[in-house]
Write an enzyme that holds these catalytic residues in place. Structure first.
Site, PDB file in Angstrom:
ATOM      1  N   GLY A  11       0.830  -1.195   0.000  1.00 40.95           N
ATOM      2  CA  GLY A  11       0.000   0.000   0.000  1.00 40.95           C
ATOM      3  C   GLY A  11       0.861   1.240   0.000  1.00 40.95           C
ATOM      4  O   GLY A  11       2.093   1.157   0.004  1.00 40.95           O
ATOM      5  N   PHE A  14       1.745   5.739   4.891  1.00 41.01           N
ATOM      6  CA  PHE A  14       0.767   6.081   5.928  1.00 41.01           C
ATOM      7  C   PHE A  14      -0.485   5.211   5.889  1.00 41.01           C
ATOM      8  O   PHE A  14      -1.535   5.605   6.372  1.00 41.01           O
ATOM      9  CB  PHE A  14       0.375   7.568   5.854  1.00 41.01           C
ATOM     10  CG  PHE A  14       1.558   8.478   5.694  1.00 41.01           C
ATOM     11  CD1 PHE A  14       2.486   8.611   6.707  1.00 41.01           C
ATOM     12  CD2 PHE A  14       1.753   9.188   4.525  1.00 41.01           C
ATOM     13  CE1 PHE A  14       3.597   9.434   6.549  1.00 41.01           C
ATOM     14  CE2 PHE A  14       2.853  10.013   4.358  1.00 41.01           C
ATOM     15  CZ  PHE A  14       3.779  10.143   5.376  1.00 41.01           C
ATOM     16  N   LYS A  17       1.084  -0.146   7.155  1.00 32.82           N
ATOM     17  CA  LYS A  17       1.776  -1.400   6.827  1.00 32.82           C
ATOM     18  C   LYS A  17       2.689  -1.860   7.956  1.00 32.82           C
ATOM     19  O   LYS A  17       2.656  -3.022   8.345  1.00 32.82           O
ATOM     20  CB  LYS A  17       2.588  -1.237   5.533  1.00 32.82           C
ATOM     21  CG  LYS A  17       1.758  -0.921   4.307  1.00 32.82           C
ATOM     22  CD  LYS A  17       2.606  -0.721   3.075  1.00 32.82           C
ATOM     23  CE  LYS A  17       3.653   0.346   3.209  1.00 32.82           C
ATOM     24  NZ  LYS A  17       3.130   1.704   3.418  1.00 32.82           N
ATOM     25  N   SER A  18       3.502  -0.957   8.487  1.00 29.42           N
ATOM     26  CA  SER A  18       4.413  -1.328   9.581  1.00 29.42           C
ATOM     27  C   SER A  18       3.633  -1.682  10.836  1.00 29.42           C
ATOM     28  O   SER A  18       3.988  -2.628  11.552  1.00 29.42           O
ATOM     29  CB  SER A  18       5.391  -0.186   9.877  1.00 29.42           C
ATOM     30  OG  SER A  18       6.194   0.080   8.748  1.00 29.42           O
ATOM     31  N   GLU A  83       9.595  -2.380   5.087  1.00 31.40           N
ATOM     32  CA  GLU A  83      10.158  -1.671   3.930  1.00 31.40           C
ATOM     33  C   GLU A  83      10.755  -2.655   2.927  1.00 31.40           C
ATOM     34  O   GLU A  83      11.843  -2.451   2.385  1.00 31.40           O
ATOM     35  CB  GLU A  83      11.205  -0.640   4.376  1.00 31.40           C
ATOM     36  CG  GLU A  83      10.701   0.400   5.355  1.00 31.40           C
ATOM     37  CD  GLU A  83       9.685   1.386   4.784  1.00 31.40           C
ATOM     38  OE1 GLU A  83       9.417   1.348   3.560  1.00 31.40           O
ATOM     39  OE2 GLU A  83       9.156   2.195   5.553  1.00 31.40           O
ATOM     40  N   CYS A 138      -6.523  10.216   2.168  1.00 32.72           N
ATOM     41  CA  CYS A 138      -5.952  11.284   1.350  1.00 32.72           C
ATOM     42  C   CYS A 138      -5.707  12.508   2.232  1.00 32.72           C
ATOM     43  O   CYS A 138      -6.620  12.976   2.925  1.00 32.72           O
ATOM     44  CB  CYS A 138      -6.889  11.640   0.192  1.00 32.72           C
ATOM     45  SG  CYS A 138      -6.231  12.944  -0.875  1.00 32.72           S
ATOM     46  N   GLU A 158      14.733   6.138  -4.275  1.00 32.76           N
ATOM     47  CA  GLU A 158      14.920   5.867  -2.852  1.00 32.76           C
ATOM     48  C   GLU A 158      15.280   7.131  -2.086  1.00 32.76           C
ATOM     49  O   GLU A 158      16.440   7.484  -1.927  1.00 32.76           O
ATOM     50  CB  GLU A 158      16.009   4.818  -2.627  1.00 32.76           C
ATOM     51  CG  GLU A 158      16.123   4.412  -1.175  1.00 32.76           C
ATOM     52  CD  GLU A 158      17.223   3.410  -0.926  1.00 32.76           C
ATOM     53  OE1 GLU A 158      17.930   3.582   0.069  1.00 32.76           O
ATOM     54  OE2 GLU A 158      17.371   2.468  -1.715  1.00 32.76           O
ATOM     55  N   ILE A 160      14.111   8.343   1.607  1.00 31.58           N
ATOM     56  CA  ILE A 160      13.341   7.917   2.774  1.00 31.58           C
ATOM     57  C   ILE A 160      12.917   9.143   3.558  1.00 31.58           C
ATOM     58  O   ILE A 160      13.729  10.014   3.864  1.00 31.58           O
ATOM     59  CB  ILE A 160      14.178   6.951   3.632  1.00 31.58           C
ATOM     60  CG1 ILE A 160      14.492   5.696   2.808  1.00 31.58           C
ATOM     61  CG2 ILE A 160      13.452   6.600   4.920  1.00 31.58           C
ATOM     62  CD1 ILE A 160      15.482   4.759   3.429  1.00 31.58           C
ATOM     63  N   CYS A 173      -6.570  13.615  -6.392  1.00 34.51           N
ATOM     64  CA  CYS A 173      -5.597  14.562  -5.840  1.00 34.51           C
ATOM     65  C   CYS A 173      -4.191  14.301  -6.371  1.00 34.51           C
ATOM     66  O   CYS A 173      -3.401  15.238  -6.507  1.00 34.51           O
ATOM     67  CB  CYS A 173      -5.629  14.524  -4.311  1.00 34.51           C
ATOM     68  SG  CYS A 173      -7.184  15.190  -3.644  1.00 34.51           S
TER      69      CYS A 173
END
Length: 177
Positions: A11, A14, A17-18, A83, A138, A158, A160, A173
């Site tokens: 996904g 924010f 996932k973590s 990640e 969003c 990459e 971060i 958006c």
């Protein structure tokens, strides 16, 4: 059957996932499984260990390539990877671990800020027993968000960062900005 399998959570930024990775690993810990988590070592936004954007911390090994921690994880039956999109050997590592009977849980971005596939993470989908696509909210219109939008002009894949550098956005958006 050896019980090994791959769970993949993908996904935008924010989307939790973590947080979901930590929740799943904790479930196995409660059931007395030996668990380990691995984070990408170049992600040092909040300090050592695995961190969520809401500042929850979870102990983790650090690596830039998963093959570098192979000897450290032989005694574990559950392997959480945060990640996952940054690990060049994610597909081979997950397949090997699952084939050896380990439960592998991966949290990863599925797309870049340009809405392109993120490295080879999508190659894990046909190898996974469970795939979950999470969404965020969003940050512009508060609808469901499936994309990560970079706020700066950098073009490297990459970079971060957190909400100082990225927003989760819906399709409209993303296109409008």
């Amino acid at each position: 059957m050896n019980g090994g399998h791959i769970q993949l959570m993908i996904g935008p930024m924010f989307s939790g996932k973590s947080t979901e990775l930590i929740r799943r690993v904790r479930r196995y810990q409660i059931a007395q499984y030996k668990c380990v988590t691995i984070k990408y070592s170049n992600d040092n936004r909040y300090g050592t260990g695995l961190w969520t954007h809401d500042k929850n911390n979870f102990e983790a090994l650090e690596a830039t390539k998963l093959c570098d921690v192979l000897e450290s994880i032989t005694d574990f039956s559950v392997i959480g990877i945060d990640e996952g999109q940054f690990f060049p050997d994610i597909v081979e590592f997950c397949e090997r671990m699952a084939n050896e009977g380990k439960i592998v849980i991966v949290a990863a971005l599925d797309g870049t800020f340009q809405r392109k596939p993120f490295n080879n993470i999508l190659n894990l989908i046909p190898l996974s027993e469970m795939v979950v696509k999470l969404t965020a909210v969003c940050m512009k219109c508060f609808k469901e968000a499936s994309f990560s939008k970079r706020l700066g002009e950098e073009t490297e894949i990459e970079i971060i960062g957190g909400n100082d550098m990225y927003q989760s956005v819906c399709r409209k958006c993303y296109i409008d900005s």
